[in-house]
Design a protein around this motif. Structure first.
Motif, PDB file in Angstrom:
ATOM      1  N   GLU A  98       0.847  -1.191   0.000  1.00 31.20           N
ATOM      2  CA  GLU A  98       0.000   0.000   0.000  1.00 31.20           C
ATOM      3  C   GLU A  98       0.885   1.244   0.000  1.00 31.20           C
ATOM      4  O   GLU A  98       1.810   1.356   0.813  1.00 31.20           O
ATOM      5  CB  GLU A  98      -0.905   0.023   1.234  1.00 31.20           C
ATOM      6  N   VAL A  99       0.607   2.163  -0.901  1.00 35.32           N
ATOM      7  CA  VAL A  99       1.362   3.405  -1.038  1.00 35.32           C
ATOM      8  C   VAL A  99       0.398   4.577  -0.919  1.00 35.32           C
ATOM      9  O   VAL A  99      -0.641   4.594  -1.584  1.00 35.32           O
ATOM     10  CB  VAL A  99       2.108   3.462  -2.386  1.00 35.32           C
ATOM     11  N   GLY A 100       0.728   5.536  -0.061  1.00 39.50           N
ATOM     12  CA  GLY A 100      -0.139   6.692   0.127  1.00 39.50           C
ATOM     13  C   GLY A 100       0.442   7.635   1.152  1.00 39.50           C
ATOM     14  O   GLY A 100       1.588   7.480   1.601  1.00 39.50           O
ATOM     15  N   ASP A 101      -0.346   8.619   1.544  1.00 37.45           N
ATOM     16  CA  ASP A 101       0.067   9.586   2.563  1.00 37.45           C
ATOM     17  C   ASP A 101      -0.470   9.118   3.916  1.00 37.45           C
ATOM     18  O   ASP A 101      -1.571   9.475   4.319  1.00 37.45           O
ATOM     19  CB  ASP A 101      -0.451  10.983   2.227  1.00 37.45           C
ATOM     20  N   PHE A 102       0.324   8.337   4.629  1.00 37.45           N
ATOM     21  CA  PHE A 102      -0.121   7.759   5.887  1.00 37.45           C
ATOM     22  C   PHE A 102       0.024   8.726   7.068  1.00 37.45           C
ATOM     23  O   PHE A 102      -0.270   8.355   8.198  1.00 37.45           O
ATOM     24  CB  PHE A 102       0.645   6.466   6.169  1.00 37.45           C
ATOM     25  N   SER A 103       0.459   9.954   6.790  1.00 37.36           N
ATOM     26  CA  SER A 103       0.481  10.962   7.853  1.00 37.36           C
ATOM     27  C   SER A 103      -0.918  11.483   8.158  1.00 37.36           C
ATOM     28  O   SER A 103      -1.122  12.180   9.152  1.00 37.36           O
ATOM     29  CB  SER A 103       1.396  12.131   7.469  1.00 37.36           C
ATOM     30  N   GLN A 104      -1.894  11.145   7.307  1.00 36.49           N
ATOM     31  CA  GLN A 104      -3.272  11.557   7.497  1.00 36.49           C
ATOM     32  C   GLN A 104      -4.107  10.395   8.040  1.00 36.49           C
ATOM     33  O   GLN A 104      -3.896   9.247   7.639  1.00 36.49           O
ATOM     34  CB  GLN A 104      -3.868  12.028   6.172  1.00 36.49           C
ATOM     35  N   PRO A 105      -5.069  10.674   8.933  1.00 30.78           N
ATOM     36  CA  PRO A 105      -5.980   9.600   9.349  1.00 30.78           C
ATOM     37  C   PRO A 105      -6.809   9.109   8.158  1.00 30.78           C
ATOM     38  O   PRO A 105      -7.175   9.892   7.290  1.00 30.78           O
ATOM     39  CB  PRO A 105      -6.877  10.289  10.395  1.00 30.78           C
ATOM     40  N   ASN A 106      -7.087   7.815   8.112  1.00 32.87           N
ATOM     41  CA  ASN A 106      -7.878   7.217   7.032  1.00 32.87           C
ATOM     42  C   ASN A 106      -7.381   7.648   5.654  1.00 32.87           C
ATOM     43  O   ASN A 106      -8.123   8.229   4.851  1.00 32.87           O
ATOM     44  CB  ASN A 106      -9.355   7.599   7.193  1.00 32.87           C
ATOM     45  N   PRO A 107      -6.104   7.382   5.347  1.00 31.73           N
ATOM     46  CA  PRO A 107      -5.538   7.874   4.092  1.00 31.73           C
ATOM     47  C   PRO A 107      -6.059   7.117   2.878  1.00 31.73           C
ATOM     48  O   PRO A 107      -6.450   5.945   2.964  1.00 31.73           O
ATOM     49  CB  PRO A 107      -4.037   7.600   4.280  1.00 31.73           C
ATOM     50  N   ASN A 108      -6.052   7.790   1.751  1.00 30.77           N
ATOM     51  CA  ASN A 108      -6.248   7.107   0.482  1.00 30.77           C
ATOM     52  C   ASN A 108      -4.913   6.482   0.072  1.00 30.77           C
ATOM     53  O   ASN A 108      -3.859   7.103   0.220  1.00 30.77           O
ATOM     54  CB  ASN A 108      -6.713   8.087  -0.595  1.00 30.77           C
ATOM     55  N   PHE A 109      -4.951   5.254  -0.408  1.00 30.49           N
ATOM     56  CA  PHE A 109      -3.710   4.608  -0.818  1.00 30.49           C
ATOM     57  C   PHE A 109      -3.956   3.812  -2.086  1.00 30.49           C
ATOM     58  O   PHE A 109      -5.089   3.475  -2.431  1.00 30.49           O
ATOM     59  CB  PHE A 109      -3.159   3.707   0.288  1.00 30.49           C
TER      60      PHE A 109
END
Length: 289
Positions: A98-109
């Motif tokens: 999974e690749v995405g912006d995990f610094s945000q809660p409930n991220p889109n990935f």
């Protein structure tokens, strides 16, 4: 992570904070306080870490047949690197990224399937795995990987400079240390360390650090990698900007204090050093594209 641990999810407490306390310097190994820029920085802590800014080179390794996950780092458009003990027991079709912006809660990935797994030479599984690196090749190109990847730190850091070198790690693993209560972070968080030549586990019985690992001391008291942080990046930080400069290591394992049977991962974070394997890494990327 120690992946064989069974996962029992505890309710996350986002209101839980800790004040910053810096460790007493260890006179036995000449450990000195970290940069004053970090020392004077005010922030709220979640247990075992601080909320992370955006780290788009961070990825998650997930499994099709079991819960839990590991961290990883994007190397380029087709490859990510993680800990070998996270993937040595699975076939490529049983794991995905999974690749995405995990610094945000409930991220889109974005989900990427894995086409091949490469284990580092000399890998040995144990509670302190050796040569604990693996590279995963994706079946499709990772979007924006060229701008989001983290370059390798090819050069060794001289031991005399260890106390003055600031490094960091980020992950989504447990923010509590109870052996039966694993509580994953709801957003990416990270911890700052300095390097040491000595194994910090086992109380005051200091031993030399293994040559395939970086041993670390946390900047913030109690900071550590924990379950499901394994495989994540250890990055060298630019001393002026505190931004990740290059990939120094990969999170391999953590230890518990030998006199505490109620908790795990509360005494020492250990990372595989990238510089020892840079030739192997470059060979995998060049020969298997």
């Amino acid at each position: 992570m120690q992946f064989i641990t069974f996962v029992l999810i505890l309710i996350f407490r986002p209101d839980k904070t800790l004040s910053i306390q810096f460790n007493t310097p260890y006179s036995e190994i000449g450990h000195r306080e970290p940069y004053s820029l970090v020392k004077n920085k005010s922030t709220n802590l979640i247990i075992n870490g601080v909320n992370s800014p955006q780290r788009l080179f961070f990825a998650k390794i997930r499994y099709t047949r079991m819960p839990g996950f590991c961290g990883a780092t994007i190397l380029d458009e087709k490859f990510v690197i993680t800990a070998a003990h996270c993937v040595f027991f699975v076939h490529p079709h049983e794991v995905y990224i999974e690749v995405g912006d995990f610094s945000q809660p409930n991220p889109n990935f974005t989900l990427y399937h894995v086409g091949a797994i490469y284990l580092s030479p000399g890998f040995e599984i144990s509670n302190r795995p050796k040569n604990d690196l693996a590279i995963l090749k994706t079946m499709h190109f990772i979007a924006a990987a060229r701008s989001n990847s983290l370059p390798l730190c090819h050069a060794e850091i001289p031991e005399i400079n260890y106390p003055d070198v600031l490094v960091g790690t980020c992950g989504l693993g447990s923010i509590t240390t109870g052996r039966l209560t694993i509580n994953p972070a709801q957003r990416l968080r990270e911890m700052l360390f300095t390097l040491t030549s000595y194994d910090p586990s086992g109380g005051l019985t200091f031993k030399s650090c293994r040559d395939d690992n970086y041993c670390t001391f946390p900047v913030f008291d109690g900071g550590n990698i924990c379950v499901m942080d394994d495989g994540g990046p250890l990055f060298r930080l630019d001393c002026e900007t505190l931004e990740p400069a290059c990939l120094l290591g990969v999170a391999s394992y953590s230890m518990a204090k030998i006199d505490n049977r109620e908790e795990t991962c509360n005494d020492g974070s250990f990372f595989v050093r990238i510089s020892k394997f840079s030739g192997w890494i470059e060979g995998v990327l060049q020969n298997n594209y």
